[in-house]
Design a protein around this motif. Structure first.
Motif, PDB file in Angstrom:
ATOM      1  N   THR A  29       0.744   5.862  -0.515  1.00  0.00           N
ATOM      2  CA  THR A  29       0.023   7.096  -0.255  1.00  0.00           C
ATOM      3  C   THR A  29      -0.867   7.406  -1.447  1.00  0.00           C
ATOM      4  OG1 THR A  29       1.890   7.873   1.052  1.00  0.00           O
ATOM      5  CG2 THR A  29       0.313   9.535   0.310  1.00  0.00           C
ATOM      6  N   LEU A  30      -2.140   7.708  -1.191  1.00  0.00           N
ATOM      7  CA  LEU A  30      -3.096   7.989  -2.266  1.00  0.00           C
ATOM      8  C   LEU A  30      -2.867   9.362  -2.870  1.00  0.00           C
ATOM      9  CD1 LEU A  30      -6.364   6.676  -0.580  1.00  0.00           C
ATOM     10  CD2 LEU A  30      -5.049   5.572  -2.387  1.00  0.00           C
ATOM     11  N   THR A  55       0.853  -1.182   0.000  1.00  0.00           N
ATOM     12  CA  THR A  55       0.000   0.000   0.000  1.00  0.00           C
ATOM     13  C   THR A  55       0.887   1.229   0.000  1.00  0.00           C
ATOM     14  OG1 THR A  55      -0.149   0.009   2.415  1.00  0.00           O
ATOM     15  CG2 THR A  55      -1.912  -1.127   1.216  1.00  0.00           C
ATOM     16  N   GLU A 110      -1.518   5.012  -5.988  1.00  0.00           N
ATOM     17  CA  GLU A 110      -0.819   4.903  -4.717  1.00  0.00           C
ATOM     18  C   GLU A 110       0.663   4.922  -5.031  1.00  0.00           C
ATOM     19  OE1 GLU A 110      -2.034   1.779  -2.029  1.00  0.00           O
ATOM     20  OE2 GLU A 110      -4.066   1.827  -2.849  1.00  0.00           O
ATOM     21  N   TRP A 111       1.438   5.683  -4.254  1.00  0.00           N
ATOM     22  CA  TRP A 111       2.862   5.819  -4.529  1.00  0.00           C
ATOM     23  C   TRP A 111       3.681   5.552  -3.279  1.00  0.00           C
ATOM     24  CZ3 TRP A 111       5.386   9.535  -1.690  1.00  0.00           C
ATOM     25  CH2 TRP A 111       4.612  10.537  -1.107  1.00  0.00           C
ATOM     26  N   GLU A 112       4.960   5.296  -3.522  1.00  0.00           N
ATOM     27  CA  GLU A 112       5.925   5.137  -2.447  1.00  0.00           C
ATOM     28  C   GLU A 112       7.185   5.910  -2.821  1.00  0.00           C
ATOM     29  OE1 GLU A 112       6.617   0.928  -2.167  1.00  0.00           O
ATOM     30  OE2 GLU A 112       7.645   0.834  -4.081  1.00  0.00           O
TER      31      GLU A 112
END
Length: 108
Positions: free
Chosen positions: A9-10, A7, A75-77
């Protein structure tokens, strides 16, 4: 042992680059300054993302690419360096209608 789903961050953004031949692109968003790199596998349904070690799938239908200029939710990281970018998308959902995915589990 189960692997938890990835998961991030949106965010929402616009596709600024897409390379069909290599299956990667860049999403522009205020949340990811300088762009967010993504790969076509980030478009796959969640079942594939939540795979267990040794699982294999046959995936058809759906989409394999994005269109420059289209709006997406993702969603990113954070990453140290992904093709020159500091952010990587791990799930991308275009706002257009997507044909149904066909996912067949091959391994267990």
């Amino acid at each position: 042992m189960a692997i938890p789903p990835r998961t991030g961050t949106l965010a929402s953004g616009v596709v600024t680059t897409w390379n069909d031949d290599e299956g990667w692109g860049v999403i522009d968003s205020a949340d990811t300054p300088g762009g967010c790199w993504t790969f076509y596998t980030a478009l796959h349904p969640d079942e594939v993302i939540n795979a267990q070690p040794g699982d294999s799938f046959s995936i058809g239908g759906g989409i394999r690419g994005l269109d420059v200029g289209e709006q997406v939710d993702f969603e990113w990281e954070s990453v140290i360096d992904q093709g020159g970018y500091k952010f990587r998308a791990i799930k991308v959902r275009p706002r257009r209608e997507i044909p149904p995915w066909r996912v067949e589990r091959i391994g267990s």
